[in-house]
Design a protein around this motif. Structure first.
Motif, PDB file in Angstrom:
ATOM      1  N   VAL A   1       7.691   2.062 -10.811  1.00 49.29           N
ATOM      2  CA  VAL A   1       6.870   1.116 -10.055  1.00 49.29           C
ATOM      3  C   VAL A   1       7.786   0.404  -9.074  1.00 49.29           C
ATOM      4  CG1 VAL A   1       5.349  -0.884 -10.130  1.00 49.29           C
ATOM      5  CG2 VAL A   1       5.283   0.799 -11.988  1.00 49.29           C
ATOM      6  N   TYR A   2       7.402   0.391  -7.821  1.00 54.57           N
ATOM      7  CA  TYR A   2       8.190  -0.254  -6.778  1.00 54.57           C
ATOM      8  C   TYR A   2       7.499  -1.544  -6.372  1.00 54.57           C
ATOM      9  CZ  TYR A   2      10.857   4.030  -6.572  1.00 54.57           C
ATOM     10  OH  TYR A   2      11.664   5.099  -6.906  1.00 54.57           O
ATOM     11  N   PHE A   3       8.246  -2.640  -6.473  1.00 56.26           N
ATOM     12  CA  PHE A   3       7.708  -3.947  -6.114  1.00 56.26           C
ATOM     13  C   PHE A   3       8.373  -4.449  -4.842  1.00 56.26           C
ATOM     14  CE2 PHE A   3       4.965  -5.229  -9.523  1.00 56.26           C
ATOM     15  CZ  PHE A   3       5.446  -4.583 -10.657  1.00 56.26           C
ATOM     16  N   CYS A   4       7.547  -4.914  -3.941  1.00 53.63           N
ATOM     17  CA  CYS A   4       8.018  -5.665  -2.792  1.00 53.63           C
ATOM     18  C   CYS A   4       7.968  -7.143  -3.175  1.00 53.63           C
ATOM     19  CB  CYS A   4       7.104  -5.366  -1.610  1.00 53.63           C
ATOM     20  SG  CYS A   4       7.435  -6.310  -0.128  1.00 53.63           S
ATOM     21  N   ALA A   5       8.849  -7.956  -2.621  1.00 53.52           N
ATOM     22  CA  ALA A   5       8.820  -9.390  -2.895  1.00 53.52           C
ATOM     23  C   ALA A   5       9.286 -10.134  -1.654  1.00 53.52           C
ATOM     24  CB  ALA A   5       9.699  -9.745  -4.094  1.00 53.52           C
ATOM     25  N   SER A   6       8.961 -11.410  -1.602  1.00 52.11           N
ATOM     26  CA  SER A   6       9.470 -12.238  -0.505  1.00 52.11           C
ATOM     27  C   SER A   6       9.864 -13.596  -1.057  1.00 52.11           C
ATOM     28  CB  SER A   6       8.409 -12.395   0.595  1.00 52.11           C
ATOM     29  OG  SER A   6       7.353 -13.243   0.188  1.00 52.11           O
ATOM     30  N   SER A   7      10.732 -14.273  -0.333  1.00 47.68           N
ATOM     31  CA  SER A   7      11.116 -15.632  -0.694  1.00 47.68           C
ATOM     32  C   SER A   7      11.368 -16.425   0.582  1.00 47.68           C
ATOM     33  CB  SER A   7      12.345 -15.665  -1.603  1.00 47.68           C
ATOM     34  OG  SER A   7      13.491 -15.230  -0.913  1.00 47.68           O
ATOM     35  N   HIS A   8      11.424 -17.729   0.410  1.00 44.82           N
ATOM     36  CA  HIS A   8      11.496 -18.645   1.554  1.00 44.82           C
ATOM     37  C   HIS A   8      12.677 -18.320   2.461  1.00 44.82           C
ATOM     38  CE1 HIS A   8      12.475 -22.517   3.548  1.00 44.82           C
ATOM     39  NE2 HIS A   8      11.175 -22.593   3.651  1.00 44.82           N
TER      40      HIS A   8
ATOM     41  N   ASP B   1       8.158  13.768   1.279  1.00 45.88           N
ATOM     42  CA  ASP B   1       8.576  12.487   1.849  1.00 45.88           C
ATOM     43  C   ASP B   1       7.384  11.535   1.822  1.00 45.88           C
ATOM     44  OD1 ASP B   1      10.299  14.181   4.604  1.00 45.88           O
ATOM     45  OD2 ASP B   1      10.863  13.924   2.491  1.00 45.88           O
ATOM     46  N   LYS B   2       7.618  10.304   1.388  1.00 42.19           N
ATOM     47  CA  LYS B   2       6.516   9.333   1.321  1.00 42.19           C
ATOM     48  C   LYS B   2       6.992   7.955   1.748  1.00 42.19           C
ATOM     49  CE  LYS B   2       3.218  11.954  -0.233  1.00 42.19           C
ATOM     50  NZ  LYS B   2       2.037  12.234   0.615  1.00 42.19           N
ATOM     51  N   SER B   3       6.022   7.116   2.134  1.00 36.36           N
ATOM     52  CA  SER B   3       6.322   5.739   2.530  1.00 36.36           C
ATOM     53  C   SER B   3       5.440   4.757   1.784  1.00 36.36           C
ATOM     54  CB  SER B   3       6.091   5.554   4.034  1.00 36.36           C
ATOM     55  OG  SER B   3       7.029   6.284   4.782  1.00 36.36           O
ATOM     56  N   ILE B   4       6.001   3.585   1.529  1.00 37.32           N
ATOM     57  CA  ILE B   4       5.265   2.472   0.940  1.00 37.32           C
ATOM     58  C   ILE B   4       5.378   1.306   1.917  1.00 37.32           C
ATOM     59  CG2 ILE B   4       4.991   0.971  -1.059  1.00 37.32           C
ATOM     60  CD1 ILE B   4       6.728   2.946  -2.648  1.00 37.32           C
ATOM     61  N   LYS B   5       4.236   0.635   2.134  1.00 33.70           N
ATOM     62  CA  LYS B   5       4.248  -0.474   3.085  1.00 33.70           C
ATOM     63  C   LYS B   5       4.094  -1.804   2.373  1.00 33.70           C
ATOM     64  CE  LYS B   5       2.515   2.190   6.973  1.00 33.70           C
ATOM     65  NZ  LYS B   5       1.532   2.273   8.072  1.00 33.70           N
ATOM     66  N   CYS B   6       4.706  -2.824   2.940  1.00 38.23           N
ATOM     67  CA  CYS B   6       4.626  -4.166   2.363  1.00 38.23           C
ATOM     68  C   CYS B   6       4.460  -5.190   3.478  1.00 38.23           C
ATOM     69  CB  CYS B   6       5.875  -4.467   1.553  1.00 38.23           C
ATOM     70  SG  CYS B   6       5.892  -6.134   0.842  1.00 38.23           S
ATOM     71  N   GLU B   7       3.594  -6.161   3.204  1.00 39.06           N
ATOM     72  CA  GLU B   7       3.367  -7.239   4.163  1.00 39.06           C
ATOM     73  C   GLU B   7       3.238  -8.562   3.429  1.00 39.06           C
ATOM     74  OE1 GLU B   7      -0.234  -6.767   6.408  1.00 39.06           O
ATOM     75  OE2 GLU B   7       0.028  -8.628   7.521  1.00 39.06           O
TER      76      GLU B   7
ATOM     77  N   PRO C   1       1.786  -6.476  -5.678  1.00 40.49           N
ATOM     78  CA  PRO C   1       1.137  -5.907  -6.860  1.00 40.49           C
ATOM     79  C   PRO C   1       1.821  -4.658  -7.397  1.00 40.49           C
ATOM     80  CG  PRO C   1      -0.108  -5.394  -4.895  1.00 40.49           C
ATOM     81  CD  PRO C   1       0.986  -6.320  -4.465  1.00 40.49           C
ATOM     82  N   GLY C   2       2.754  -4.114  -6.647  1.00 42.72           N
ATOM     83  CA  GLY C   2       3.457  -2.924  -7.098  1.00 42.72           C
ATOM     84  C   GLY C   2       2.822  -1.632  -6.621  1.00 42.72           C
ATOM     85  N   THR C   3       3.655  -0.621  -6.474  1.00 41.10           N
ATOM     86  CA  THR C   3       3.196   0.740  -6.158  1.00 41.10           C
ATOM     87  C   THR C   3       3.735   1.659  -7.237  1.00 41.10           C
ATOM     88  OG1 THR C   3       3.160   0.382  -3.764  1.00 41.10           O
ATOM     89  CG2 THR C   3       3.348   2.662  -4.534  1.00 41.10           C
TER      90      THR C   3
ATOM     91  N   THR D   1       0.845  -1.190   0.000  1.00 38.48           N
ATOM     92  CA  THR D   1       0.000   0.000   0.000  1.00 38.48           C
ATOM     93  C   THR D   1       0.876   1.234   0.000  1.00 38.48           C
ATOM     94  OG1 THR D   1      -0.123  -0.099   2.424  1.00 38.48           O
ATOM     95  CG2 THR D   1      -1.959  -1.072   1.200  1.00 38.48           C
ATOM     96  N   PRO D   2       0.493   2.272  -0.740  1.00 39.31           N
ATOM     97  CA  PRO D   2      -0.672   2.299  -1.628  1.00 39.31           C
ATOM     98  C   PRO D   2      -0.360   1.683  -2.984  1.00 39.31           C
ATOM     99  CG  PRO D   2       0.430   4.410  -1.678  1.00 39.31           C
ATOM    100  CD  PRO D   2       1.207   3.554  -0.717  1.00 39.31           C
ATOM    101  N   LYS D   3      -1.348   1.522  -3.822  1.00 43.40           N
ATOM    102  CA  LYS D   3      -1.139   1.011  -5.166  1.00 43.40           C
ATOM    103  C   LYS D   3      -0.665   2.127  -6.093  1.00 43.40           C
ATOM    104  CE  LYS D   3      -3.428  -1.811  -8.674  1.00 43.40           C
ATOM    105  NZ  LYS D   3      -2.333  -2.786  -8.740  1.00 43.40           N
ATOM    106  N   TYR D   4      -1.165   3.320  -5.855  1.00 43.35           N
ATOM    107  CA  TYR D   4      -0.745   4.492  -6.627  1.00 43.35           C
ATOM    108  C   TYR D   4      -0.358   5.604  -5.659  1.00 43.35           C
ATOM    109  CZ  TYR D   4      -3.199   2.131 -10.430  1.00 43.35           C
ATOM    110  OH  TYR D   4      -3.624   1.206 -11.361  1.00 43.35           O
ATOM    111  N   LEU D   5       0.669   6.345  -6.034  1.00 38.25           N
ATOM    112  CA  LEU D   5       1.144   7.440  -5.188  1.00 38.25           C
ATOM    113  C   LEU D   5       1.601   8.565  -6.100  1.00 38.25           C
ATOM    114  CD1 LEU D   5       1.744   8.357  -2.320  1.00 38.25           C
ATOM    115  CD2 LEU D   5       3.875   7.056  -2.393  1.00 38.25           C
ATOM    116  N   VAL D   6       0.905   9.693  -6.042  1.00 38.58           N
ATOM    117  CA  VAL D   6       1.270  10.866  -6.829  1.00 38.58           C
ATOM    118  C   VAL D   6       1.640  11.959  -5.846  1.00 38.58           C
ATOM    119  CG1 VAL D   6       0.547  12.543  -8.554  1.00 38.58           C
ATOM    120  CG2 VAL D   6      -0.343  10.198  -8.644  1.00 38.58           C
ATOM    121  N   THR D   7       2.832  12.526  -6.025  1.00 36.45           N
ATOM    122  CA  THR D   7       3.304  13.503  -5.057  1.00 36.45           C
ATOM    123  C   THR D   7       4.226  14.491  -5.736  1.00 36.45           C
ATOM    124  OG1 THR D   7       4.314  13.747  -2.867  1.00 36.45           O
ATOM    125  CG2 THR D   7       5.313  12.149  -4.367  1.00 36.45           C
ATOM    126  N   GLN D   8       4.529  15.565  -5.050  1.00 32.47           N
ATOM    127  CA  GLN D   8       5.395  16.591  -5.628  1.00 32.47           C
ATOM    128  C   GLN D   8       6.838  16.403  -5.199  1.00 32.47           C
ATOM    129  OE1 GLN D   8       3.420  20.233  -4.348  1.00 32.47           O
ATOM    130  NE2 GLN D   8       2.445  20.427  -6.353  1.00 32.47           N
TER     131      GLN D   8
END
Lengths: 114, 112
Positions: free
Chosen positions: A88-95, A18-24, A107-109, A7-14
């Motif tokens: 587009v920023y993707f979070c990912a995980s692996s074993h 400063d902004k944050s993207i969260k991943c779980e 899904p990407g931001t 979250t979020p899926k889309y982020l528009v800013t100037q």
């Protein structure tokens, strides 16, 4: 059930903000990543955490700071945003950190800096 | 440093024909080679992978081949269908490494 969520899926800013993207992830994985995908679709790794410990820190500007409060979460904070951060920023995980496991992507931001 | 080169960058094939995407890697210690498919606006997803102890792996219409001597590996898609249209990424890694190296991607278009 969503395996890796962002979250979020889309982020528009100037510029300058400063902004944050969260991943779980709910897969019980030990390792999480942040990737940046530019307009040419090139996937570039930025950071990787294994059990909350930073194990990869590519040549990313200091304005980018990842934080992993626990192994199921990896957030990305970006200071003083620049036009070139649009991507587009993707979070990912692996074993685990052993790189022979499938990477599950979020899904990407889509970040747009104006 | 480690590098993965992928060709071609774009590929257009007639529906029903075969498509081949090729990659080369620089790290001779690489032993795991996954392929990811990214549909428009979606996340990359693993479609097939191969480990260095085998030379070929097949899953229905897709197959991967690996030539360790030449440090080449390829993705083959037969009887292409419209839903095969996507960007495909090859990648390489080794078990002792902490990251996977992606190729630059191939945009595959299937012509009806």
């Amino acid at each position: 059930d969503t395996a890796v969520s962002q979250t979020p899926k889309y982020l528009v800013t100037q510029m300058g903000n400063d902004k944050s993207i969260k991943c779980e992830q709910n897969l019980g994985h030990d390792t999480m990543y942040w990737y940046k995908q530019d307009s040419k679709k090139f996937l570039k790794i930025m950071f990787s955490y294994n059990n909350k410990e930073l194990i990869i820190n590519e040549t990313v500007p200091n304005r980018f700071s990842p934080k992993s409060p626990d192994k199921a979460h990896l957030n990305l904070h970006i200071n003083s945003l620049e036009l070139g951060d649009s991507a587009v920023y993707f979070c990912a995980s692996s074993h685990s950190a052993g790189q022979m496991y499938e990477q599950y992507f979020g899904p990407g931001t889509r970040l747009t800096v104006t | 440093g480690e590098n993965v080169e992928q060709h071609p960058s774009t590929l257009s094939v007639q529906e029903g024909d075969s498509a081949v995407i090729k990659c080369t890697y620089s790290d001779s210690a690489s032993n795991y080679f996954p392929w990811y498919k990214q549909e428009l606006g979606k996340r990359p997803q693993l479609i097939i992978d191969i480990r260095s102890n085998v030379g070929e792996k097949k899953d229905q219409r897709i197959a991967v081949t690996l030539n360790k001597t030449a440090k080449h590996f390829s993705l083959h898609i037969t009887e292409t269908q419209p839903e095969d249209s996507a960007v495909y990424f090859c990648a390489a890694s080794r078990s002792s490494a902490s990251k996977i190296i992606f190729g630059s991607g191939t945009r595959l278009s299937i012509r009806p």
